[in-house]
Design an enzyme around this catalytic site. Structure first.
Site, PDB file in Angstrom:
ATOM      1  N   LYS A 106     -38.509 -15.478  -8.609  1.00 31.23           N
ATOM      2  CA  LYS A 106     -38.114 -16.816  -9.629  1.00 31.23           C
ATOM      3  C   LYS A 106     -37.653 -15.518 -11.217  1.00 31.23           C
ATOM      4  O   LYS A 106     -38.256 -14.868 -10.767  1.00 31.23           O
ATOM      5  CB  LYS A 106     -39.148 -17.775  -9.415  1.00 31.23           C
ATOM      6  CG  LYS A 106     -38.022 -18.649 -10.293  1.00 31.23           C
ATOM      7  CD  LYS A 106     -38.216 -19.846  -9.600  1.00 31.23           C
ATOM      8  CE  LYS A 106     -37.300 -20.896 -10.314  1.00 31.23           C
ATOM      9  NZ  LYS A 106     -36.530 -22.569  -9.075  1.00 31.23           N
TER      10      LYS A 106
HETATM   11  P1  NAD Z   1     -31.327 -29.652 -14.417  1.00 33.07           P
HETATM   12  O1  NAD Z   1     -31.289 -28.985 -15.911  1.00 33.07           O
HETATM   13  O2  NAD Z   1     -30.318 -29.671 -14.199  1.00 33.07           O
HETATM   14  O3  NAD Z   1     -32.298 -31.203 -14.833  1.00 33.07           O
HETATM   15  C1  NAD Z   1     -33.755 -31.721 -15.500  1.00 33.07           C
HETATM   16  C2  NAD Z   1     -33.647 -32.167 -16.671  1.00 33.07           C
HETATM   17  O4  NAD Z   1     -35.197 -32.417 -16.798  1.00 33.07           O
HETATM   18  C3  NAD Z   1     -32.468 -32.230 -17.531  1.00 33.07           C
HETATM   19  O5  NAD Z   1     -31.797 -33.505 -17.701  1.00 33.07           O
HETATM   20  C4  NAD Z   1     -33.873 -32.461 -18.906  1.00 33.07           C
HETATM   21  O6  NAD Z   1     -33.245 -33.249 -19.405  1.00 33.07           O
HETATM   22  C5  NAD Z   1     -34.818 -33.262 -18.107  1.00 33.07           C
HETATM   23  N1  NAD Z   1     -35.808 -32.989 -18.627  1.00 33.07           N
HETATM   24  C6  NAD Z   1     -36.394 -32.664 -19.471  1.00 33.07           C
HETATM   25  N2  NAD Z   1     -37.842 -32.597 -19.551  1.00 33.07           N
HETATM   26  C7  NAD Z   1     -38.403 -33.712 -19.430  1.00 33.07           C
HETATM   27  C8  NAD Z   1     -39.068 -34.752 -19.577  1.00 33.07           C
HETATM   28  N3  NAD Z   1     -40.004 -34.112 -20.446  1.00 33.07           N
HETATM   29  N4  NAD Z   1     -38.874 -35.838 -18.938  1.00 33.07           N
HETATM   30  C9  NAD Z   1     -38.009 -36.258 -18.836  1.00 33.07           C
HETATM   31  N5  NAD Z   1     -36.755 -35.528 -18.497  1.00 33.07           N
HETATM   32  C10 NAD Z   1     -36.847 -34.422 -18.925  1.00 33.07           C
HETATM   33  O7  NAD Z   1     -32.185 -29.163 -14.135  1.00 33.07           O
HETATM   34  P2  NAD Z   1     -32.658 -29.453 -11.917  1.00 33.07           P
HETATM   35  O8  NAD Z   1     -31.702 -28.236 -11.431  1.00 33.07           O
HETATM   36  O9  NAD Z   1     -31.972 -30.523 -11.908  1.00 33.07           O
HETATM   37  O10 NAD Z   1     -34.267 -28.808 -11.384  1.00 33.07           O
HETATM   38  C11 NAD Z   1     -35.051 -30.264 -12.167  1.00 33.07           C
HETATM   39  C12 NAD Z   1     -36.693 -29.752 -11.387  1.00 33.07           C
HETATM   40  O11 NAD Z   1     -36.195 -28.918  -9.551  1.00 33.07           O
HETATM   41  C13 NAD Z   1     -36.454 -28.394 -11.570  1.00 33.07           C
HETATM   42  O12 NAD Z   1     -38.553 -28.025 -11.562  1.00 33.07           O
HETATM   43  C14 NAD Z   1     -36.004 -26.850 -10.905  1.00 33.07           C
HETATM   44  O13 NAD Z   1     -37.365 -25.961 -10.850  1.00 33.07           O
HETATM   45  C15 NAD Z   1     -36.633 -28.263  -9.733  1.00 33.07           C
HETATM   46  N6  NAD Z   1     -35.028 -27.830  -8.806  1.00 33.07           N
HETATM   47  C16 NAD Z   1     -34.330 -27.665  -8.524  1.00 33.07           C
HETATM   48  C17 NAD Z   1     -33.185 -27.215  -7.414  1.00 33.07           C
HETATM   49  C18 NAD Z   1     -31.645 -26.908  -7.516  1.00 33.07           C
HETATM   50  O14 NAD Z   1     -30.881 -26.830  -6.780  1.00 33.07           O
HETATM   51  N7  NAD Z   1     -31.132 -27.067  -8.892  1.00 33.07           N
HETATM   52  C19 NAD Z   1     -34.027 -26.544  -6.278  1.00 33.07           C
HETATM   53  C20 NAD Z   1     -34.838 -26.633  -6.155  1.00 33.07           C
HETATM   54  C21 NAD Z   1     -35.908 -27.202  -6.703  1.00 33.07           C
END
Ligand code: NAD
Length: 470
Positions: A106
């Site tokens: 990561k």
């Molecule tokens: P992203 O940046 O696209 O979206 C995250 C969203 O969460 C944003 O809109 C942000 O404004 C919001 N956010 C941040 N802090 C917040 C809070 N305190 N309360 C409410 N909303 C809040 O990120 P993503 O890619 O959607 O990832 C989200 C989660 O999923 C993370 O934990 C990431 O590690 C996990 N994840 C993502 C992927 C992927 O393919 N993108 C894969 C596996 C896991």
């Protein structure tokens, strides 16, 4: 209450050790599996806006029992080394659980991407890539980053391009140095939606399994109420698929600046358009906005999907969660303590290492596509279409009736890349659920789905270590 990322690392560690207590591993091996192999800290400067700015980032490699190692890179102003190590450990567990041949890694850059223009972000990303490349922390056979919070296909395209420039004598497989790229740069159809799509498959697999409690006995999503926290890539796609395809009502979406609610269900596509246009979900027409209110996740619902960040549900708010099912779309959204509280209140938790594995599964498909240099389905599509045409004609002759027009096109279609990707992902999510469910049935003392998933995953890692003699 803010839980630190040291708290997140501790939660992952506690989950690891709890699962280990059910495994009889040879002495020393348990420690080898839990520990993070290495964490590289990088500091670099970029000249921007007429002065030098310094940046700090990390790339952790948790386990190299399988190579290359794989894991996202996030851009976040609160990133730190502990968080990156915890996320790398989860990647090791996730890859092993869904049986994709990667070790866990990561990365993060401590930066708020909203403070920089796209041109500035490109220069910063390219410098970060040069640093990773110097240390062997990016490359098709060693370490393959992907998008995470604050990054997307644009950043992956910059990283891939920079890697190619830095390795001009080895460009044949260079595209496989990152996944989550745009289609035009060697990406794969369905990668952007993959994690949200996987969340949908995870919930459906759970509901279909008669051994689970379902949603208080219910086994379908028609009219089920859903709360989503985090309306980014993962949260948006999960909300979209569950509401548009399965008939769920997403009645609360919570973001970092408050939440919006509508009891009959929010129009997800329109809410996304509003967020892109205005920069916030608040003020969405036809829904109630609660600016600055961070308690959206505490409303009553059937399914709560934390899809924002780690530690969202902690010891202090766990008592106030009113859902039948918590589906961990984010990494580490429920702390070790909160997990105990939720379970004592008969709330079922589907664990992150299973629920959000869709991203790495489709990343695996993309990496394979880049290395084979041939799009999925290219060799068979036309042959399959001709065979389907023959079957349709035979049925028409045998029955004397015309093939139903409304399903004809779908039946004849030979399978586009997106269909193959979705079908492969669904297969992995379903079969992984069966593994978790079967293990819990065989060993009810494991007690919950997270422990069963950890145990299934660690067993496989232990086998790999034993086979290579470490
Ligand atoms: P992203 O940046 O696209 O979206 C995250 C969203 O969460 C944003 O809109 C942000 O404004 C919001 N956010 C941040 N802090 C917040 C809070 N305190 N309360 C409410 N909303 C809040 O990120 P993503 O890619 O959607 O990832 C989200 C989660 O999923 C993370 O934990 C990431 O590690 C996990 N994840 C993502 C992927 C992927 O393919 N993108 C894969 C596996 C896991």
């Amino acid at each position: 209450m803010q839980v630190s990322s040291a708290g997140f690392l501790e939660s992952v560690d506690q989950n690891f050790r709890h699962a280990m207590s059910f495994l009889d591993l040879p002495e020393g091996l348990a420690e080898r599996i839990v520990q993070c192999n290495s964490t590289y800290t990088v500091r670099f400067g970029v000249r921007l806006r007429g002065r030098m700015y310094s940046f700090i980032g990390w790339r952790s490699v948790h386990s190299e029992h399988c190579e290359p190692v794989k894991g996202g890179i996030r851009y976040a102003s609160n990133a730190d080394a502990e968080e990156v190590e915890a996320l790398a450990a989860l990647m090791t567990l996730k890859c092993s659980l869904v049986d994709v041949p990667f070790g866990g890694s990561k990365g993060a850059l401590k930066i708020d991407p909203r403070e920089w223009t796209p041109q500035e972000l490109e220069r910063i990303t390219r410098r970060f890539t040069q640093e990773l490349n110097k240390r062997g922390l990016i490359g098709p056979g060693v370490n393959v980053p992907a998008p995470d919070i604050g990054t997307g296909e644009r950043e992956m395209a910059w990283m891939m391009d920079e890697f190619r420039r830095a390795n001009p004598t080895d460009v044949v497989n260079a595209r496989a140095c990152v996944t989550g790229k745009p289609l035009s740069k060697g990406g794969i159809a369905g990668r952007t939606e993959a994690t949200g799509r996987g969340v949908q498959f995870a919930i459906l697999s759970f509901l279909r399994d008669a051994r689970t409690p379902g949603l208080d006995g219910r086994r379908d999503l028609k009219g089920a109420s859903v709360i989503v926290q985090g309306f980014g890539n993962v949260g948006y796609h999960a909300a979209k698929f569950l509401s548009e395809e399965d008939g769920a009502r997403v009645n609360v979406v919570a973001e970092r600046d408050g939440y919006v609610a509508k009891p009959e269900g929010l129009a997800i596509e329109k809410l996304k358009e509003h967020q892109i246009r205005t920069g916030s979900i608040l003020g969405f027409d036809g829904a109630n906005s609660f600016a600055g209110d961070m308690n959206g996740i505490e409303q009553r619902c059937d399914i709560l999907i934390p899809a924002a960040m780690e530690n969202a549900i902690h010891a202090e708010n766990a008592e106030r969660i009113k859902a039948h099912l918590v589906v961990e779309a984010a990494n580490g959204p429920v702390t070790f303590e909160a997990d105990k509280i939720l379970r004592s209140r008969a709330i079922t938790i589907l664990p992150d290492l299973y629920v959000n594995a869709g991203g790495v599964v489709v990343s695996y498909f993309e990496w394979v596509k880049n290395l084979t240099h041939i799009p999925f389905g290219l060799m068979e599509r036309r042959r399959r279409e001709r065979r389907n045409q023959t079957i349709a004609t035979a049925l028409e002759r045998m029955t004397g009736k015309e093939f139903p027009a409304d399903i004809r096109d779908e039946f004849l279609e030979g399978g586009a890349e997106i269909d193959l990707v979705r079908s492969g992902l669904e297969d992995v999510m379903r079969s992984t659920w069966s593994r978790i469910g079967d293990l819990l049935e065989e060993q009810p003392e494991l007690g919950d789905y997270r422990t069963a998933a950890y145990v299934a995953s660690i067993r496989q890692i232990a086998d790999a270590y034993e086979a290579i003699g470490i």
